[in-house]
Design a protein around this motif. Structure first.
Motif, short mmCIF file in Angstrom:
data_model
loop_
_atom_site.label_atom_id
_atom_site.label_comp_id
_atom_site.label_asym_id
_atom_site.label_seq_id
_atom_site.Cartn_x
_atom_site.Cartn_y
_atom_site.Cartn_z
N PRO A 142 0.80 -1.24 0.00
CA PRO A 142 0.00 0.00 0.00
C PRO A 142 0.83 1.28 0.00
CG PRO A 142 -0.91 -1.59 1.54
CD PRO A 142 0.40 -2.15 1.07
N ASP A 143 2.03 1.24 0.61
CA ASP A 143 2.81 2.48 0.69
C ASP A 143 3.71 2.69 -0.52
OD1 ASP A 143 4.51 0.43 1.29
OD2 ASP A 143 5.58 1.49 2.88
N VAL A 144 3.62 1.80 -1.53
CA VAL A 144 4.38 1.99 -2.76
C VAL A 144 3.46 2.62 -3.80
CG1 VAL A 144 5.70 0.89 -4.60
CG2 VAL A 144 5.86 0.00 -2.27
N THR A 145 3.60 3.92 -3.98
CA THR A 145 2.82 4.61 -5.00
C THR A 145 3.53 4.49 -6.34
OG1 THR A 145 3.92 6.70 -4.50
CG2 THR A 145 1.86 6.24 -3.34
N THR A 146 2.77 4.58 -7.43
CA THR A 146 3.37 4.37 -8.74
C THR A 146 3.00 5.48 -9.72
OG1 THR A 146 1.51 3.04 -9.55
CG2 THR A 146 3.32 1.86 -8.47
N VAL A 147 3.89 5.68 -10.67
CA VAL A 147 3.66 6.54 -11.83
C VAL A 147 4.07 5.72 -13.04
CG1 VAL A 147 4.40 8.59 -13.09
CG2 VAL A 147 4.03 8.72 -10.62
N SER A 148 3.17 5.51 -13.98
CA SER A 148 3.48 4.73 -15.18
C SER A 148 3.66 5.68 -16.36
CB SER A 148 2.35 3.74 -15.49
OG SER A 148 2.17 2.83 -14.43
N LEU A 149 4.79 5.56 -17.04
CA LEU A 149 5.10 6.43 -18.17
C LEU A 149 4.99 5.67 -19.49
CD1 LEU A 149 8.32 8.26 -16.88
CD2 LEU A 149 5.94 8.96 -16.63
N ASP A 150 4.71 6.41 -20.56
CA ASP A 150 4.80 5.87 -21.90
C ASP A 150 6.12 6.31 -22.52
OD1 ASP A 150 2.48 4.33 -22.42
OD2 ASP A 150 1.28 6.15 -22.60
N LEU A 151 6.82 5.37 -23.14
CA LEU A 151 8.02 5.73 -23.88
C LEU A 151 7.67 6.62 -25.06
CD1 LEU A 151 9.87 2.28 -24.13
CD2 LEU A 151 10.57 4.23 -22.74
#
Length: 332
Positions: A117-126
C-alpha cells in the motif's frame, strides 16, 4: 519532442542556471553533495547543459569551512550517502514504471494492485508509444530526456525506477542525466547490457498487421503462451492502430537496434549506481538473453526466474511486485 544530448558529449562550460530550475547533476555528485550537506543550487556545473559533476562538488567543498574551522579539501562519502534520502522518504517517492518496446504503460496493470500500500506508482509511456505515439525518439539518450521531461511536468523529482526491456535501458540512461534523485532501481530483462537482441521479434512486433501474426510474435515473448491475458494480441493491435504508430515503431527499431544489435551500452551506467539495485530475468527469455545478467555489478541483486520469458510483470506478476517492493523497502 525532447532534444537528444549524447551522454558522451564533450564537457564544456555551461550557461548559468535560471532561478527555480532543478540542478542537473551526476548520481555521484548528488551522493557527495548529500553526504556533505551541500545545496546543489549553489554549485555551478561544468558538464554538458550545466551538469554538476564530481569535480564541481570537489571545487565547491574545497573552500568551505568545516565544523572545526578548518578547510575541507576532500569530500567524505559516508555509508549513508549510498541512499539518496532518509528511509521515511520512500513513502513519498513513487515507483516510476517504464515499459518496453512496442508496449505501453498498461503492461503494468497486473503488478500495480499487488504492490504494498505504501508503494505509489507513476506509469510512463516511452516516446513513440501509447500517449506519446506522436513524439518518437531515435536514441536512448533522447528517450531518457523525454521521460525526464514527463516526470518534471508531473512534479516528480525523487523516484524509484522500475524499467522493463527498453524501459530498463531508459531507466539506466535516466540515472545518468542527473535531473532526478534516484532512490532505487529495479530492472526487468533490461536492454543495454549486451549487443544481442532478437531482431526478428522487434521487427515482427512493429510490423504485425493481423492478430494472428502478432500472436505468433507475442508467443516468443513469454515462456508459456498461456500466461498472456486473454485478448492481449487483439487489444495490442487495436491500440497500435488507434495510435497510428506502426511506422514510428519500425523507425525507432531501426535506429535503436541497428543491424539487429542493441545500439547502446548501459553497462557503465549500471556499474555507477550507488542505490539499491535489483535485476530480474526469466531463464526462458528469447528476446534478450538472460546471460546478460552476468554483467551486473557485485552490489546488485540478481534473480533468474524458472519458467519465465521476457516479461516477468505478465508471467509472474506477484513475484515481480514483491521484488519491486523489496527494492523500494531496502532504501530504509
Amino acid at each position: 519532442t525532447a532534444t537528444a544530448y549524447p551522454l558522451s558529449a564533450t564537457d564544456a562550460p555551461a550557461p548559468s542556471r535560471q532561478s527555480g530550475t532543478r540542478a542537473i547533476a551526476s548520481p555521484l555528485a548528488r551522493r557527495l553533495a548529500a553526504a556533505a550537506g551541500l545545496d546543489l543550487s549553489t554549485v555551478s556545473g561544468t558538464g554538458p547543459r550545466g551538469r554538476i559533476k564530481k569535480r564541481d562538488i570537489d571545487a565547491a567543498l574545497a573552500g568551505r569551512p568545516d565544523r572545526s574551522g578548518g578547510i575541507q579539501t576532500e569530500p567524505t562519502e559516508s555509508p549513508a550517502s549510498h541512499v539518496a534520502t532518509p528511509a521515511t522518504a520512500r513513502r513519498t517517492a513513487p515507483a516510476v514504471l517504464i515499459h518496453g518496446f512496442g508496449a505501453d504503460r498498461s503492461v503494468w496493470r497486473q503488478v500495480v494492485p499487488l504492490l504494498e500500500p505504501d508503494v505509489t506508482t507513476v506509469s510512463l509511456d516511452l516516446p513513440g508509444h501509447g500517449a506519446e505515439a506522436a513524439r518518437p525518439a531515435k536514441s536512448i539518450e533522447e528517450i531518457a530526456f523525454a521521460l525526464s521531461d514527463q516526470l518534471e511536468a508531473m512534479g516528480v523529482r525523487d523516484a524509484h525506477l522500475v524499467g522493463h526491456s527498453l524501459g530498463g535501458a531508459a531507466a539506466l540512461a535516466l540515472t545518468r542525466i542527473g535531473r532526478l534523485t534516484v532512490r532505487s532501481v529495479t530492472l526487468l530483462a533490461p536492454g543495454g547490457l549486451g549487443p544481442e537482441i532478437n531482431a526478428g521479434f522487434i521487427a515482427g512486433l512493429a510490423r504485425s498487421t493481423t492478430v494472428q501474426a502478432l500472436e505468433r510474435w507475442l508467443a516468443v515473448m513469454v515462456g508459456d503462451p498461456r500466461t498472456l491475458p486473454a485478448g492481449y494480441a487483439q487489444a495490442a493491435l487495436r491500440q497500435m492502430e488507434k495510435n497510428g504508430n506502426r511506422d514510428v515503431l519500425a523507425s525507432m527499431a531501426e535506429a535503436l537496434f541497428p543491424d539487429g544489435t542493441q545500439g547502446f551500452d548501459l553497462t557503465p551506467a549500471l556499474a555507477e549506481l550507488g542505490v539499491p539495485t535489483r535485476l530480474v530475468w526469466g531463464k526462458l527469455d528469447r528476446v534478450a538473453p538472460a546471460a546478460h545478467a552476468a554483467r551486473a555489478p557485485g552490489f546488485a541483486a540478481v534473480h533468474l526466474l524458472d519458467g519465465v520469458g521476457h516479461v516477468p510483470q505478465i508471467e509472474a506478476p506477484a513475484l515481480t511486485a514483491r521484488l519491486i517492493a523489496e527494492t523500494v523497502r531496502s532504501c530504509g
